[in-house]
Scaffold this motif. Structure first.
Motif, PDB file in Angstrom:
ATOM      1  N   CYS A 180      -2.499 -10.395   8.699  1.00  0.00           N
ATOM      2  CA  CYS A 180      -1.449 -10.583   7.699  1.00  0.00           C
ATOM      3  C   CYS A 180      -0.358 -11.410   8.356  1.00  0.00           C
ATOM      4  O   CYS A 180      -0.060 -11.220   9.532  1.00  0.00           O
ATOM      5  CB  CYS A 180      -0.918  -9.208   7.295  1.00  0.00           C
ATOM      6  N   HIS A 182       2.832 -11.584   7.312  1.00  0.00           N
ATOM      7  CA  HIS A 182       4.191 -11.065   7.169  1.00  0.00           C
ATOM      8  C   HIS A 182       4.668 -10.468   8.497  1.00  0.00           C
ATOM      9  O   HIS A 182       3.874 -10.238   9.403  1.00  0.00           O
ATOM     10  CB  HIS A 182       4.240  -9.997   6.079  1.00  0.00           C
ATOM     11  N   HIS A 183       5.967 -10.219   8.563  1.00  0.00           N
ATOM     12  CA  HIS A 183       6.554  -9.760   9.829  1.00  0.00           C
ATOM     13  C   HIS A 183       7.240  -8.410   9.687  1.00  0.00           C
ATOM     14  O   HIS A 183       8.324  -8.197  10.244  1.00  0.00           O
ATOM     15  CB  HIS A 183       7.557 -10.802  10.349  1.00  0.00           C
ATOM     16  N   CYS A 184       6.654  -7.495   8.933  1.00  0.00           N
ATOM     17  CA  CYS A 184       7.274  -6.172   8.795  1.00  0.00           C
ATOM     18  C   CYS A 184       7.420  -5.554  10.196  1.00  0.00           C
ATOM     19  O   CYS A 184       6.442  -5.495  10.949  1.00  0.00           O
ATOM     20  CB  CYS A 184       6.421  -5.282   7.904  1.00  0.00           C
ATOM     21  N   PHE A 186       7.733  -2.677  11.568  1.00  0.00           N
ATOM     22  CA  PHE A 186       7.061  -1.485  12.087  1.00  0.00           C
ATOM     23  C   PHE A 186       5.552  -1.645  12.185  1.00  0.00           C
ATOM     24  O   PHE A 186       4.840  -0.747  12.604  1.00  0.00           O
ATOM     25  CB  PHE A 186       7.359  -0.276  11.180  1.00  0.00           C
ATOM     26  N   CYS A 187       5.063  -2.803  11.783  1.00  0.00           N
ATOM     27  CA  CYS A 187       3.616  -2.970  11.612  1.00  0.00           C
ATOM     28  C   CYS A 187       2.965  -3.489  12.888  1.00  0.00           C
ATOM     29  O   CYS A 187       3.413  -4.480  13.467  1.00  0.00           O
ATOM     30  CB  CYS A 187       3.370  -3.957  10.472  1.00  0.00           C
ATOM     31  N   VAL A 189      -0.444  -4.097  12.880  1.00  0.00           N
ATOM     32  CA  VAL A 189      -1.585  -4.907  12.435  1.00  0.00           C
ATOM     33  C   VAL A 189      -1.259  -6.398  12.589  1.00  0.00           C
ATOM     34  O   VAL A 189      -2.061  -7.184  13.103  1.00  0.00           O
ATOM     35  CB  VAL A 189      -1.904  -4.610  10.954  1.00  0.00           C
ATOM     36  N   ALA A 190      -0.073  -6.770  12.124  1.00  0.00           N
ATOM     37  CA  ALA A 190       0.286  -8.195  12.124  1.00  0.00           C
ATOM     38  C   ALA A 190       0.362  -8.754  13.552  1.00  0.00           C
ATOM     39  O   ALA A 190      -0.259  -9.786  13.838  1.00  0.00           O
ATOM     40  CB  ALA A 190       1.582  -8.411  11.352  1.00  0.00           C
ATOM     41  N   ASP A 221      -6.510  -5.897   5.748  1.00  0.00           N
ATOM     42  CA  ASP A 221      -5.113  -5.496   5.930  1.00  0.00           C
ATOM     43  C   ASP A 221      -4.271  -5.849   4.715  1.00  0.00           C
ATOM     44  O   ASP A 221      -3.259  -5.205   4.454  1.00  0.00           O
ATOM     45  CB  ASP A 221      -4.555  -6.163   7.201  1.00  0.00           C
ATOM     46  N   ASN A 222      -4.700  -6.866   3.985  1.00  0.00           N
ATOM     47  CA  ASN A 222      -3.932  -7.318   2.829  1.00  0.00           C
ATOM     48  C   ASN A 222      -4.833  -8.243   2.013  1.00  0.00           C
ATOM     49  O   ASN A 222      -4.742  -9.467   2.114  1.00  0.00           O
ATOM     50  CB  ASN A 222      -2.677  -8.061   3.322  1.00  0.00           C
ATOM     51  N   GLU A 275       6.779   1.549   1.070  1.00  0.00           N
ATOM     52  CA  GLU A 275       7.653   1.806   2.228  1.00  0.00           C
ATOM     53  C   GLU A 275       8.991   2.446   1.869  1.00  0.00           C
ATOM     54  O   GLU A 275       9.402   3.418   2.484  1.00  0.00           O
ATOM     55  CB  GLU A 275       7.926   0.543   3.075  1.00  0.00           C
ATOM     56  N   LYS A 287      10.550  -6.226   5.361  1.00  0.00           N
ATOM     57  CA  LYS A 287       9.442  -6.085   4.399  1.00  0.00           C
ATOM     58  C   LYS A 287       9.823  -6.900   3.168  1.00  0.00           C
ATOM     59  O   LYS A 287      10.039  -6.377   2.063  1.00  0.00           O
ATOM     60  CB  LYS A 287       9.237  -4.609   4.061  1.00  0.00           C
ATOM     61  N   CYS A 289       8.248  -8.976   1.360  1.00  0.00           N
ATOM     62  CA  CYS A 289       7.304  -9.138   0.233  1.00  0.00           C
ATOM     63  C   CYS A 289       7.503  -8.050  -0.824  1.00  0.00           C
ATOM     64  O   CYS A 289       6.986  -8.183  -1.934  1.00  0.00           O
ATOM     65  CB  CYS A 289       5.858  -9.165   0.729  1.00  0.00           C
TER      66      CYS A 289
END
Ligand code: SF4
Length: 453
Positions: A180, A182-184, A186-187, A189-190, A221-222, A275, A287, A289
């Motif tokens: 993914c 995006h730059h959340c 707490f994530c 995965v990214a 993941d998305n 979230e 977040k 998005c």
């Protein structure tokens, strides 16, 4: 040196944690309902050279035989089960076995992990594994192997027979995309996927789908992040008549055409990271998005397509106060969210959040076994850690009360099929209720009073 050996045995272990260890007397609700096909382990096994025989051992469902005749031990783990991984590795190494690590935690905590292993696979396994095995056979195993991102067109074919089928809700899991962009904050995965989205050739995905059962889980993941790709994938899936589940962002509900296609291609449930209801919290976590989305309206649209929602909410943002729990419950009940994953904010190693909180001295607990969403490990700003702990438990108690489960099933019967209700929504709700009630943290909800805290 194993140069003269024709075949070697590789034991790949997924370490357990007290939260997830299966008690055989409590099956099936306690076990399989939360357990999906172990896709990353299957990919490790599939990447092995032909002369390696791999056994996958999921310690949540079976014990480790330390007398194994395996030539090499692999351990794949996240943060919450890192302490158990280290224990297992130490024991095998004392017995003279070589141990390799892979997974999120060793990728992000390499210097810590190498204290307990002979070698670490950094990042994805598919490119690294053949090189690591070749070096192992030659007696030249190096401490670190860093992988470039895998080209998904080169993914190997999986052998799902390596899993104990009935221990999992399904072994029919696959991936169409990974990562993914995006730059959340707490994530993890990214960053693990270096903030990139990769897609797999759709022909390959369809070929794999044809060999699976009717219901499948896309462990993406998305899944709809690349709209054009998702559009083609969903369109071409229609003739296959599958029922599928995956995760994506709430924005899919703003795209009528794509949402309808998802439904027509067999989508029956989506895991969506909401979230927070607070715009400020979403901004704090980057977040973006989810910003300025009318959650209630968008949920209604997804439901109108006959798709259920597994919602994720995170508590402990810097702007959260104690009233975040009753407010969120109010939304969840009003929106008739079918399943809830509510977690205490956890700064996982590898995330920007972890770096920020470490710098600010706000992490007070570095016992990795507590990084399981059932503990508070950081200092919140607008409430104390005890309130965060008990408030999250209170919300879980309320959401999974018999009264609310019954109420939501009744309401969901207006838009979900009886099959999805009885075979998916009900078991997951009961599973959550049963599982949560076993944990000490759940009982803390009794000490939270929404009007007083
Ligand atoms: S949208 Fe989801 S997968 Fe992507 S960075 Fe945010 S939390 Fe991670």
């Amino acid at each position: 040196m194993l140069q003269n050996k024709k075949n070697i045995k590789f034991l790949l272990i997924n370490p357990t944690s007290p939260l997830w260890r299966v008690n055989p007397n409590q099956r099936p609700i306690n076990s399989s309902v939360f357990r999906f096909s172990m896709l990353p382990s299957l990919y490790v096994a599939a990447s092995m050279p032909y002369y390696v025989k791999t056994q996958i051992l999921d310690e949540d469902i079976e014990p480790i035989d330390f007398d194994t005749n395996a030539d090499l031990i692999g351990i794949s783990f996240m943060t919450y089960n890192a302490p158990r991984a280290y224990e297992i590795a130490d024991q095998f190494r004392e017995m003279g076995k070589m141990v390799i690590f892979g997974g999120y935690h060793p990728t992000f905590m390499q210097q810590e992990a190498i204290q307990h292993a002979d070698s670490i696979c950094i990042g994805e396994s598919e490119n690294n594994i053949p090189i690591m095995i070749k070096d192992f056979m030659a007696g030249k195993l190096k401490p670190f192997y860093k992988s470039e991102l895998v080209d998904l067109k080169d993914l190997p074919v999986l052998n799902r027979n390596l899993l104990k089928n009935n221990a999992y809700v399904t072994i029919n899991a696959l991936q169409a995309t990974r990562g993914c962009y995006h730059h959340c904050e707490f994530c993890s995965v990214a960053p693990f996927n270096r903030y990139k989205l990769r897609t797999r050739p759709i022909d390959q995905v369809l070929d794999e789908l044809k060999g699976l059962g009717r219901s499948v889980i896309f462990m993406d993941d998305n899944i709809a992040l690349d709209r054009e790709y998702a559009f083609e994938l969903f369109t071409r899936m229609i003739p296959l008549k599958k029922r599928w589940y995956s995760q994506c962002e709430i924005g899919i509900a703003e795209d009528d055409e794509l949402l309808q296609l998802a439904r027509r291609s067999g989508c029956r449930g989506l895991f969506i990271g909401f979230e927070s209801l607070s715009q400020q919290s979403l901004s704090n976590w980057k977040k973006y998005c989810n910003k300025e989305k009318d959650y209630l309206e968008l949920v209604k649209k997804i439901h109108s397509m006959g798709i259920g929602i597994f919602a994720a909410f995170v508590f402990g943002n810097d702007t959260d106060e104690a009233d975040v729990f009753p407010k969120t419950l109010d939304f969840l009940l009003k929106a008739n969210i079918e399943v809830l994953q509510s977690t205490r904010l956890t700064p996982f190693p590898g995330t920007p959040l972890f770096d920020k909180m470490t710098k600010d001295g706000r992490i007070f607990d570095k016992d990795w076994s507590h990084y399981d969403f059932f503990h508070v490990v950081h200092k919140p700003i607008n409430m104390n850690p005890e309130t965060l702990h008990s408030g999250t438990a209170w919300l879980q108690q309320q959401f999974y009360s018999y009264k609310n489960i019954t109420r939501r099933l009744r309401r969901a019967s207006r838009y979900l099929s009886p099959n999805i209700l009885m075979k998916v929504v009900l078991p997951i709700n009961m599973g959550y209720r049963f599982k949560l009630s076993k944990y000490e943290a759940f009982k803390l909800g009794n000490s939270f009073h929404p009007d007083i805290n």
